[in-house]
Design a protein around this motif. Structure first.
Motif, mmCIF file in Angstrom:
data_model
loop_
_atom_site.group_PDB
_atom_site.id
_atom_site.type_symbol
_atom_site.label_atom_id
_atom_site.label_comp_id
_atom_site.label_asym_id
_atom_site.label_seq_id
_atom_site.Cartn_x
_atom_site.Cartn_y
_atom_site.Cartn_z
ATOM 1 N N ARG A 152 43.655 71.301 39.740
ATOM 2 C CA ARG A 152 44.708 70.186 39.966
ATOM 3 C C ARG A 152 44.839 69.073 40.931
ATOM 4 O O ARG A 152 43.995 69.604 42.202
ATOM 5 N N ARG A 153 44.854 67.896 40.787
ATOM 6 C CA ARG A 153 44.735 66.836 41.540
ATOM 7 C C ARG A 153 45.850 66.930 42.807
ATOM 8 O O ARG A 153 47.071 66.878 42.583
ATOM 9 N N LEU A 154 45.500 66.929 43.933
ATOM 10 C CA LEU A 154 46.321 66.995 45.148
ATOM 11 C C LEU A 154 46.592 65.521 45.509
ATOM 12 O O LEU A 154 47.626 65.376 46.094
ATOM 13 N N SER A 155 45.326 64.915 45.756
ATOM 14 C CA SER A 155 45.753 63.321 46.120
ATOM 15 C C SER A 155 44.458 62.547 45.792
ATOM 16 O O SER A 155 43.406 62.981 45.277
ATOM 17 N N PHE A 156 44.717 61.475 45.769
ATOM 18 C CA PHE A 156 43.461 60.360 45.362
ATOM 19 C C PHE A 156 43.642 59.126 46.058
ATOM 20 O O PHE A 156 44.654 58.649 46.629
ATOM 21 N N LYS A 157 42.524 58.470 46.625
ATOM 22 C CA LYS A 157 42.360 57.184 47.032
ATOM 23 C C LYS A 157 41.562 56.408 46.523
ATOM 24 O O LYS A 157 40.464 56.753 45.945
ATOM 25 N N MET A 158 41.836 55.027 46.039
ATOM 26 C CA MET A 158 40.919 54.128 45.593
ATOM 27 C C MET A 158 40.618 53.005 46.851
ATOM 28 O O MET A 158 41.438 53.101 47.758
ATOM 29 N N ASN A 159 39.384 52.425 46.817
ATOM 30 C CA ASN A 159 39.173 51.509 47.730
ATOM 31 C C ASN A 159 40.132 50.223 47.628
ATOM 32 O O ASN A 159 40.704 50.127 46.660
ATOM 33 N N ASN A 219 50.745 68.440 37.462
ATOM 34 C CA ASN A 219 50.800 69.687 38.411
ATOM 35 C C ASN A 219 52.414 70.422 38.310
ATOM 36 O O ASN A 219 53.291 69.699 37.946
ATOM 37 N N GLU A 259 49.849 60.638 36.098
ATOM 38 C CA GLU A 259 49.054 61.648 35.468
ATOM 39 C C GLU A 259 49.350 62.738 36.594
ATOM 40 O O GLU A 259 49.272 64.089 36.035
ATOM 41 N N GLN A 260 49.124 62.508 37.775
ATOM 42 C CA GLN A 260 49.083 63.676 38.755
ATOM 43 C C GLN A 260 50.348 64.496 38.641
ATOM 44 O O GLN A 260 50.217 65.714 38.675
ATOM 45 N N TYR A 316 39.484 65.597 27.919
ATOM 46 C CA TYR A 316 41.156 65.391 27.886
ATOM 47 C C TYR A 316 41.338 65.196 26.423
ATOM 48 O O TYR A 316 42.415 65.937 25.761
ATOM 49 N N ARG A 341 43.266 57.599 29.355
ATOM 50 C CA ARG A 341 43.475 58.176 30.687
ATOM 51 C C ARG A 341 43.031 57.240 31.743
ATOM 52 O O ARG A 341 42.138 56.551 31.553
ATOM 53 N N THR A 342 43.292 57.355 33.076
ATOM 54 C CA THR A 342 42.807 56.692 34.133
ATOM 55 C C THR A 342 41.453 57.208 34.650
ATOM 56 O O THR A 342 41.282 58.419 34.387
ATOM 57 N N GLU A 343 40.757 56.502 34.895
ATOM 58 C CA GLU A 343 39.353 56.843 35.550
ATOM 59 C C GLU A 343 39.600 58.069 36.580
ATOM 60 O O GLU A 343 38.420 58.660 36.796
ATOM 61 N N ILE A 344 40.686 57.881 37.295
ATOM 62 C CA ILE A 344 40.867 58.696 38.428
ATOM 63 C C ILE A 344 40.942 60.312 37.558
ATOM 64 O O ILE A 344 40.371 61.238 38.062
ATOM 65 N N GLY A 345 41.792 60.276 36.825
ATOM 66 C CA GLY A 345 41.894 61.583 35.962
ATOM 67 C C GLY A 345 40.711 62.239 35.518
ATOM 68 O O GLY A 345 40.473 63.238 35.354
#
Lengths: 264, 413
Positions: free
Chosen positions: A119-126, B413, B408-409, A253, A81-85
């Motif tokens: 639930r993930r609404l949004s994400f941003k990485m540098n 959802n 994934e997102q 997960y 899985r991604t680290e964001i998740g």
């Protein structure tokens, strides 16, 4: 029958973290090692440490999920899985409410917004640059010739904050040398470096009312959390072991996948 | 012997014909440049190509060469040559890689077609609708070759289109005629011009229809296919070959729809791509999306060669209209509505914005549009940092993680 064990392995650019959870989501064992260059071997060694701590054998692991920069190198992982998740999943596990997760890692930062159901609404990485990440602090510690682990204590001793203006890590280093020549005190400069990290993070995205900070940088430098609170006026929450959040999320997960498979 | 890794991409049969058209385009130009049999005009990708064809020029498009430099990954090595003579790494990397290619005497045309160099121009004709960089780019070659540089200066940030704007652009295009007559040594022939406009219109209508087949679920082709098959719409619009090509392609796409052939096997998610392609990474990105069962069904970029406003009865005015109604010169409100309309038509689940470091005009994420659109349309957006040609500005691992996390997102959802 042996207890079900779920492994989460977070192979970051800087550190590899492993968390072993039982089905009640309790951490049975954990480990943190330098990732180095051989991610496959490091993830094996880290797992070995965590297993020993938990008193569990490798063959007793029900399911393993790998995450992080080196997630594809973890040979024993059942899924990735991604680290964001995983940071989102881990942070929501500790703080089940609408939150903004700020993860400050060794080489990247993430801001993830979750709703009240996780639930993930949004994400941003540098962006491409590592300014404002753990690598920035490591580089600065080296330039100041102080051990990385002493930065937290020095920042807390600061009387004032020496603000740094540059985005760039290399130019910041030049700026730091200039401040030293001007006679500024090291603790004040270190606090300025911490502020620089916070500013880089706050430029990435807006924050919501409740914020959770995760990642190794916060684990070893909790003063950053204090400064973030002061800077934003927001409630900032931190899990007990912020560095393990991604690994715990990965294990969670795995637990979900097994439950879904059983239900199918 | 190592087994050749099979690509999960589904080849389009018309590609064979496409390759022939592109090859002939360059062979004709090369021959004309070597023998002087025909005059050569260089033209910006959305420049007045119809007029140039109508006046008997062979038309060469440096932006197409730029894209080839990107796709062959030659660009990153060539850009520093242009940087070293004062062209900043922060400006258009088509410009810097193309000038770098000229300076280093290296072109992808050699490997692809055994052609030594790009064709020497007799005149350079720009339209600043893409950006100011195209004028700077052509001016460099104008000085190098000692040939005239003429062009059209566009209006920008256009909301509602006004008559004065159309009249102005039409007049600017018409004003190109005398200097072009001087270069070509031929009198302007209105009937020939009308013919080129009509052929360009037909090409545009067919190209639009081809792109619109991606509204089918599952889609018969993807954005990565579009970036390849748009070739004739860019370099051969105004010719019969381009029209014939899109008739052929359309037939194949319709056939795929009828047979239920999906470009992405098991298509689960559909996305919109906003911004330039990352030319040097088309294949890995295309395969990444296939592995995630995600089809990028539409893009602003590939839609930019739809000029169905063209009308042979009013050639100058209709060209002016086509080149003024273009997405890239419009205001934010228009652009947002445009993408919303695309959403209704193509039914995508999210939008990827490519923030191309050296292409501000095609990076629409920089003034808060992703956030506004996400809120208005109720779908997530993702911004990827990269560049059209300069791979020094692109982190593959980061982009991959971002894309995977985005899917994934969508899944969760």
């Amino acid at each position: 029958m042996a207890e079900e064990v779920f492994a989460g392995v977070d192979v970051g650019a800087s550190r590899t973290k492993v968390a072993l959870l039982n089905k009640d989501k309790e951490v049975l064992g954990c480990a943190v090692r330098k990732s180095g260059t051989d991610f496959a071997r490091t993830s094996e060694l880290a797992l070995g440490e965590a297993l020993e701590m938990a008193g569990v054998r490798k063959e007793d692991i029900t399911f393993s999920v790998a995450t992080g920069y080196g997630r594809k190198n973890v040979i024993y992982a059942d899924d990735t899985r991604t680290e964001i998740g995983c940071h989102a999943k881990g942070a929501f596990h500790f703080f089940p409410m609408a939150i903004t997760v700020i993860d400050i890692g060794g080489q990247d930062n993430k801001i993830i917004k979750l709703d009240e159901r996780g639930r993930r609404l949004s994400f941003k990485m540098n962006r491409k640059c590592a300014a404002g990440t753990g690598a920035f602090l490591e580089e600065m510690a080296m330039r100041l010739d102080i051990p990385l682990e002493e930065m937290e204590g020095l920042a807390r001793q600061a009387v004032e904050t020496v603000e740094l203006g540059s985005f760039c890590t290399v130019f910041s280093a030049t700026e730091v040398l200039e401040k030293i020549r001007q006679g500024k005190k090291v603790p004040d400069i270190v606090k300025g470096l911490f502020l620089s990290v916070i500013k880089r993070v706050l430029e990435m995205d807006s924050l919501t009312e409740r914020v959770v900070m995760t990642g190794g940088v916060v684990e070893y430098n909790p003063y950053l959390v204090v400064m973030m609170r002061e800077r934003t006026g927001l409630e900032i929450m931190v899990p007990e072991r912020p560095q393990l959040t991604g690994a715990i999320g990965a294990a969670l997960y795995g637990m979900e996948e097994v439950a879904e498979a059983a239900a199918a | 012997m190592l087994a050749k890794k099979e690509s999960p991409r589904k080849e389009i049969a018309a590609t064979k014909t496409l390759k022939k058209i592109m090859a002939n385009h360059f062979y004709d130009l090369d021959e004309a440049a070597r023998t002087g049999s025909k005059k050569i005009a260089w033209c910006t990708s959305v420049g007045p190509a119809e007029l140039l064809r109508g006046m008997g020029f062979l038309v060469y498009f440096p932006e197409n060469h730029g894209a080839m430099l990107g796709a062959t990954r030659m660009a990153t090595e060539l850009i520093p040559h242009a940087n070293a003579i004062g062209y900043s790494p922060d400006i258009c990397s088509y410009l810097t890689s193309d000038i770098g290619s000229y300076l280093a005497k290296k072109t992808p045309l050699t490997k692809a077609y055994n052609i030594k160099s790009v064709p020497r121009p007799d005149v350079l004709v720009f339209n600043t609708n893409q950006c100011r960089d195209v004028q700077d780019w052509f001016s460099w070659y104008g000085r190098e070759f000692g040939v005239p540089v003429i062009g059209v200066h566009t209006h920008r940030d256009i909301g509602q289109i006004r008559d004065y704007q159309i009249k102005d652009i039409a007049k600017q295009i018409e004003d190109l005629v005398p200097p072009l007559e001087e270069v070509s040594g031929q009198k302007f022939d209105m009937d020939r011009f009308r013919e080129a406009v009509e052929l360009s219109r037909q090409c545009s209508v067919l190209w639009r229809t081809c792109l619109e087949t991606a509204a089918a679920i599952p889609s018969p082709w993807t954005f990565f296919d579009h970036t390849i098959h748009m070739g004739p719409a860019v370099v051969a619009r105004g010719t019969k070959e381009a029209v014939d090509y899109y008739e052929l392609l359309l037939e194949e796409l319709n056939q795929r729809i009828e047979s239920g052939i999906a470009a992405v096997e098991g298509e689960k998610y559909r996305l919109y791509w906003e911004g330039m392609p990352i030319w040097g990474k088309l294949r890995p990105l295309s395969e990444l999306f296939i592995s995630l069962k995600t089809c990028i069904v539409a893009s602003t970029y590939c839609n930019s060669w739809i000029f169905d406003q063209l009308d042979p009865e009013e050639p100058f005015e209709s060209m002016a209209r086509a080149y003024t109604e273009l997405f890239i010169v419009r205001d934010e409100a228009y652009k947002e509505q445009y993408i919303k309309n695309c959403h209704e038509f193509f039914k995508f689940h999210g939008i990827i914005f490519h923030d191309a470091k050296t292409c501000p005009n095609n990076s629409n994420n920089r003034y808060g549009m992703p956030e506004r659109l996400s809120k208005k349309m109720g779908i997530p957006t993702l911004t990827i940092n990269g560049d059209l040609n300069d791979l020094r500005c692109y982190s593959e691992e980061q982009a991959k993680t971002n894309v995977e996390a985005f899917i994934e997102q969508l899944e969760e959802n």
